[in-house]
Write a protein that holds these residues in place. Sequence first.
Motif, PDB file in Angstrom:
ATOM      1  N   ILE A  68       0.813  -1.220   0.000  1.00 54.40           N
ATOM      2  CA  ILE A  68       0.000   0.000   0.000  1.00 54.40           C
ATOM      3  C   ILE A  68       0.853   1.279   0.000  1.00 54.40           C
ATOM      4  CG2 ILE A  68      -1.975  -1.138   1.067  1.00 54.40           C
ATOM      5  CD1 ILE A  68      -1.287   0.280   3.686  1.00 54.40           C
ATOM      6  N   ASN A  69       2.159   1.124  -0.083  1.00 55.18           N
ATOM      7  CA  ASN A  69       3.045   2.270  -0.321  1.00 55.18           C
ATOM      8  C   ASN A  69       3.411   2.404  -1.803  1.00 55.18           C
ATOM      9  OD1 ASN A  69       4.295   4.089   1.909  1.00 55.18           O
ATOM     10  ND2 ASN A  69       4.051   2.110   2.908  1.00 55.18           N
ATOM     11  N   PHE A  70       2.864   1.511  -2.632  1.00 54.83           N
ATOM     12  CA  PHE A  70       3.249   1.458  -4.047  1.00 54.83           C
ATOM     13  C   PHE A  70       3.023   2.779  -4.760  1.00 54.83           C
ATOM     14  CE2 PHE A  70       1.862   0.955  -8.460  1.00 54.83           C
ATOM     15  CZ  PHE A  70       3.001   0.402  -9.028  1.00 54.83           C
ATOM     16  N   TYR A  71       1.821   3.336  -4.655  1.00 58.16           N
ATOM     17  CA  TYR A  71       1.498   4.557  -5.401  1.00 58.16           C
ATOM     18  C   TYR A  71       2.312   5.749  -4.901  1.00 58.16           C
ATOM     19  CZ  TYR A  71      -2.416   2.075  -7.524  1.00 58.16           C
ATOM     20  OH  TYR A  71      -3.173   1.182  -8.246  1.00 58.16           O
ATOM     21  N   GLU A  72       2.525   5.808  -3.592  1.00 52.21           N
ATOM     22  CA  GLU A  72       3.345   6.886  -3.037  1.00 52.21           C
ATOM     23  C   GLU A  72       4.784   6.785  -3.540  1.00 52.21           C
ATOM     24  OE1 GLU A  72      -0.167   6.581  -0.372  1.00 52.21           O
ATOM     25  OE2 GLU A  72       1.119   5.160  -1.408  1.00 52.21           O
ATOM     26  N   LEU A 176      -1.431  14.507  -5.752  1.00 52.65           N
ATOM     27  CA  LEU A 176      -2.510  14.016  -4.898  1.00 52.65           C
ATOM     28  C   LEU A 176      -2.981  12.651  -5.395  1.00 52.65           C
ATOM     29  CD1 LEU A 176      -4.680  17.237  -4.462  1.00 52.65           C
ATOM     30  CD2 LEU A 176      -3.186  16.190  -2.747  1.00 52.65           C
ATOM     31  N   LEU A 177      -3.099  11.726  -4.466  1.00 53.24           N
ATOM     32  CA  LEU A 177      -3.693  10.423  -4.743  1.00 53.24           C
ATOM     33  C   LEU A 177      -5.119  10.480  -4.214  1.00 53.24           C
ATOM     34  CD1 LEU A 177      -0.738   8.177  -3.470  1.00 53.24           C
ATOM     35  CD2 LEU A 177      -1.094   9.090  -5.776  1.00 53.24           C
ATOM     36  N   ASN A 178      -6.092  10.387  -5.097  1.00 50.42           N
ATOM     37  CA  ASN A 178      -7.490  10.568  -4.713  1.00 50.42           C
ATOM     38  C   ASN A 178      -8.254   9.254  -4.822  1.00 50.42           C
ATOM     39  OD1 ASN A 178      -6.753  13.299  -4.714  1.00 50.42           O
ATOM     40  ND2 ASN A 178      -7.609  13.649  -6.751  1.00 50.42           N
ATOM     41  N   ASP A 179      -9.216   9.097  -3.946  1.00 54.01           N
ATOM     42  CA  ASP A 179     -10.056   7.912  -4.020  1.00 54.01           C
ATOM     43  C   ASP A 179     -11.082   8.078  -5.141  1.00 54.01           C
ATOM     44  OD1 ASP A 179     -11.080   5.408  -3.377  1.00 54.01           O
ATOM     45  OD2 ASP A 179     -12.483   6.216  -1.913  1.00 54.01           O
ATOM     46  N   ALA A 180     -10.679   7.718  -6.343  1.00 50.85           N
ATOM     47  CA  ALA A 180     -11.558   7.592  -7.515  1.00 50.85           C
ATOM     48  C   ALA A 180     -12.064   8.897  -8.122  1.00 50.85           C
ATOM     49  CB  ALA A 180     -12.749   6.690  -7.188  1.00 50.85           C
ATOM     50  N   VAL A 181     -11.537  10.049  -7.713  1.00 50.16           N
ATOM     51  CA  VAL A 181     -12.029  11.310  -8.276  1.00 50.16           C
ATOM     52  C   VAL A 181     -10.864  12.188  -8.739  1.00 50.16           C
ATOM     53  CG1 VAL A 181     -14.091  11.315  -6.832  1.00 50.16           C
ATOM     54  CG2 VAL A 181     -12.035  12.538  -6.056  1.00 50.16           C
ATOM     55  N   ILE A 182     -11.201  13.141  -9.605  1.00 53.59           N
ATOM     56  CA  ILE A 182     -10.302  14.239  -9.956  1.00 53.59           C
ATOM     57  C   ILE A 182     -10.946  15.513  -9.418  1.00 53.59           C
ATOM     58  CG2 ILE A 182      -9.374  15.664 -11.821  1.00 53.59           C
ATOM     59  CD1 ILE A 182      -7.897  13.135 -11.729  1.00 53.59           C
ATOM     60  N   LYS A 189      -0.557  17.590  -9.925  1.00 53.93           N
ATOM     61  CA  LYS A 189      -0.802  16.252 -10.441  1.00 53.93           C
ATOM     62  C   LYS A 189      -1.822  15.536  -9.566  1.00 53.93           C
ATOM     63  CE  LYS A 189       0.162  12.351 -12.715  1.00 53.93           C
ATOM     64  NZ  LYS A 189      -0.115  12.152 -14.157  1.00 53.93           N
ATOM     65  N   GLN A 190      -2.817  14.905 -10.196  1.00 50.36           N
ATOM     66  CA  GLN A 190      -3.798  14.115  -9.453  1.00 50.36           C
ATOM     67  C   GLN A 190      -3.889  12.718 -10.056  1.00 50.36           C
ATOM     68  OE1 GLN A 190      -7.548  16.032  -8.086  1.00 50.36           O
ATOM     69  NE2 GLN A 190      -6.938  17.742  -9.394  1.00 50.36           N
ATOM     70  N   ILE A 191      -3.916  11.722  -9.189  1.00 44.15           N
ATOM     71  CA  ILE A 191      -4.010  10.339  -9.632  1.00 44.15           C
ATOM     72  C   ILE A 191      -5.235   9.708  -8.970  1.00 44.15           C
ATOM     73  CG2 ILE A 191      -2.869   8.075  -9.719  1.00 44.15           C
ATOM     74  CD1 ILE A 191      -0.201   9.575  -9.447  1.00 44.15           C
ATOM     75  N   PRO A 192      -6.319   9.493  -9.736  1.00 37.48           N
ATOM     76  CA  PRO A 192      -7.489   8.838  -9.155  1.00 37.48           C
ATOM     77  C   PRO A 192      -7.256   7.331  -9.069  1.00 37.48           C
ATOM     78  CG  PRO A 192      -7.906   9.363 -11.451  1.00 37.48           C
ATOM     79  CD  PRO A 192      -6.534   9.897 -11.141  1.00 37.48           C
ATOM     80  N   ILE A 193      -7.566   6.752  -7.933  1.00 37.93           N
ATOM     81  CA  ILE A 193      -7.349   5.326  -7.719  1.00 37.93           C
ATOM     82  C   ILE A 193      -8.659   4.692  -7.263  1.00 37.93           C
ATOM     83  CG2 ILE A 193      -6.010   3.578  -6.461  1.00 37.93           C
ATOM     84  CD1 ILE A 193      -3.898   5.792  -5.977  1.00 37.93           C
ATOM     85  N   ILE A 194      -9.182   3.773  -8.056  1.00 42.36           N
ATOM     86  CA  ILE A 194     -10.404   3.076  -7.689  1.00 42.36           C
ATOM     87  C   ILE A 194     -10.148   2.245  -6.425  1.00 42.36           C
ATOM     88  CG2 ILE A 194     -12.183   1.456  -8.434  1.00 42.36           C
ATOM     89  CD1 ILE A 194     -12.128   4.020 -10.052  1.00 42.36           C
ATOM     90  N   LYS A 195     -11.028   2.368  -5.441  1.00 44.58           N
ATOM     91  CA  LYS A 195     -10.864   1.704  -4.145  1.00 44.58           C
ATOM     92  C   LYS A 195      -9.504   2.045  -3.531  1.00 44.58           C
ATOM     93  CE  LYS A 195     -14.046  -2.087  -5.113  1.00 44.58           C
ATOM     94  NZ  LYS A 195     -14.236  -3.571  -5.180  1.00 44.58           N
ATOM     95  N   SER A 200      -3.777   2.498  -1.017  1.00 45.03           N
ATOM     96  CA  SER A 200      -2.807   3.556  -0.738  1.00 45.03           C
ATOM     97  C   SER A 200      -2.848   3.905   0.738  1.00 45.03           C
ATOM     98  CB  SER A 200      -3.114   4.801  -1.576  1.00 45.03           C
ATOM     99  OG  SER A 200      -2.604   5.968  -0.973  1.00 45.03           O
ATOM    100  N   ILE A 201      -1.680   3.930   1.380  1.00 47.31           N
ATOM    101  CA  ILE A 201      -1.630   4.263   2.811  1.00 47.31           C
ATOM    102  C   ILE A 201      -2.108   5.685   3.066  1.00 47.31           C
ATOM    103  CG2 ILE A 201       0.828   4.917   2.678  1.00 47.31           C
ATOM    104  CD1 ILE A 201       1.092   3.927   5.584  1.00 47.31           C
ATOM    105  N   SER A 202      -1.811   6.600   2.143  1.00 50.88           N
ATOM    106  CA  SER A 202      -2.217   7.996   2.339  1.00 50.88           C
ATOM    107  C   SER A 202      -3.729   8.158   2.232  1.00 50.88           C
ATOM    108  CB  SER A 202      -1.527   8.898   1.307  1.00 50.88           C
ATOM    109  OG  SER A 202      -0.129   8.787   1.396  1.00 50.88           O
ATOM    110  N   ILE A 203      -4.321   7.481   1.254  1.00 52.05           N
ATOM    111  CA  ILE A 203      -5.782   7.561   1.098  1.00 52.05           C
ATOM    112  C   ILE A 203      -6.467   6.854   2.260  1.00 52.05           C
ATOM    113  CG2 ILE A 203      -7.746   6.963  -0.362  1.00 52.05           C
ATOM    114  CD1 ILE A 203      -5.940   7.167  -2.791  1.00 52.05           C
ATOM    115  N   ALA A 204      -5.933   5.703   2.669  1.00 51.15           N
ATOM    116  CA  ALA A 204      -6.496   4.987   3.827  1.00 51.15           C
ATOM    117  C   ALA A 204      -6.471   5.876   5.058  1.00 51.15           C
ATOM    118  CB  ALA A 204      -5.720   3.698   4.082  1.00 51.15           C
ATOM    119  N   ALA A 205      -5.366   6.563   5.270  1.00 49.26           N
ATOM    120  CA  ALA A 205      -5.248   7.467   6.424  1.00 49.26           C
ATOM    121  C   ALA A 205      -6.259   8.595   6.331  1.00 49.26           C
ATOM    122  CB  ALA A 205      -3.830   8.029   6.497  1.00 49.26           C
TER     123      ALA A 205
END
Length: 263
Positions: A68-72, A176-182, A189-195, A200-205
């Motif tokens: 879950i640190n992969f995207y970061e 920014l790593l976002n939960d499925a949105v822009i 830079k924004q990276i939407p990630i489904i679920k 992602s540890i940052s999104i989970a936090a």
Amino acid sequence: MNQYNVDNINKLKTKDIKTISEKINIVEYREFIDIFKLDNRKSIQDICNKLEKKLEKQSLEFKRLEKINFYENQARNEGYIYIGGVDEAGRGPLAGPVVAAVVLFERDTKIEGINDSKKLSEAKREELFSIIKEKAIDYGIGIADNLEIDRYNILNATYIAMKRAISELKLKPDCLLNDAVIIPELHCKQIPIIKGDSKSISIAAASILAKVTRDRMMYEYDKKFPGYGFSSNKGYGTAEHYKGIEKYGKTKIHRESFLKNIK
């Protein structure tokens, strides 16, 4: 534990060995197992097996935390420095605000047990809430109330809450790593990630900070507006909630746009 060997372990009583197993740190489990697996007593083998399972569980958790640190890490490898995870809580309820959060961590931060807030118990979320704030290099929390939800719609109100959370940061995120949105109108830079709250540890936090903050607000609303079950349903459309609306009417925290068919 190097004082134990084949000659003396058989002299120890099971209760003494169990006491030893309960006092040692997990880093000593392997040594304990290597020593006491030589004891043929079933009770001792059971103790060793129990510790073995704990080690396996720890190994799986370590692998998950690496994953879950992969995207970061990917973003850092691409040159981004301040990487924030963004998520929200409260898009679906009939009452109360939508709350968003953003969290930034140092590289390879690991927090045991962190996950999508919906997969955690309330007690675990509360525990992690404090740990996340301590370990984060920066975080922000933003709120859009029910009036803004009614005025702008829930999606746009969610974006408002997210932007408010980001505006609370002292550090300016460049990714920014976002939960499925822009999020509109942000110049980074924004990276939407489904679920993303599971990946992602940052999104989970962020999901945990948002969820705990909103739940605490709903507990307070339950005191102001008893009879709707806000402490238990957090504003979602449960039978108890609908019965409260039928009996007492709508409150000032209800979302009119979600209750158009109820006067």
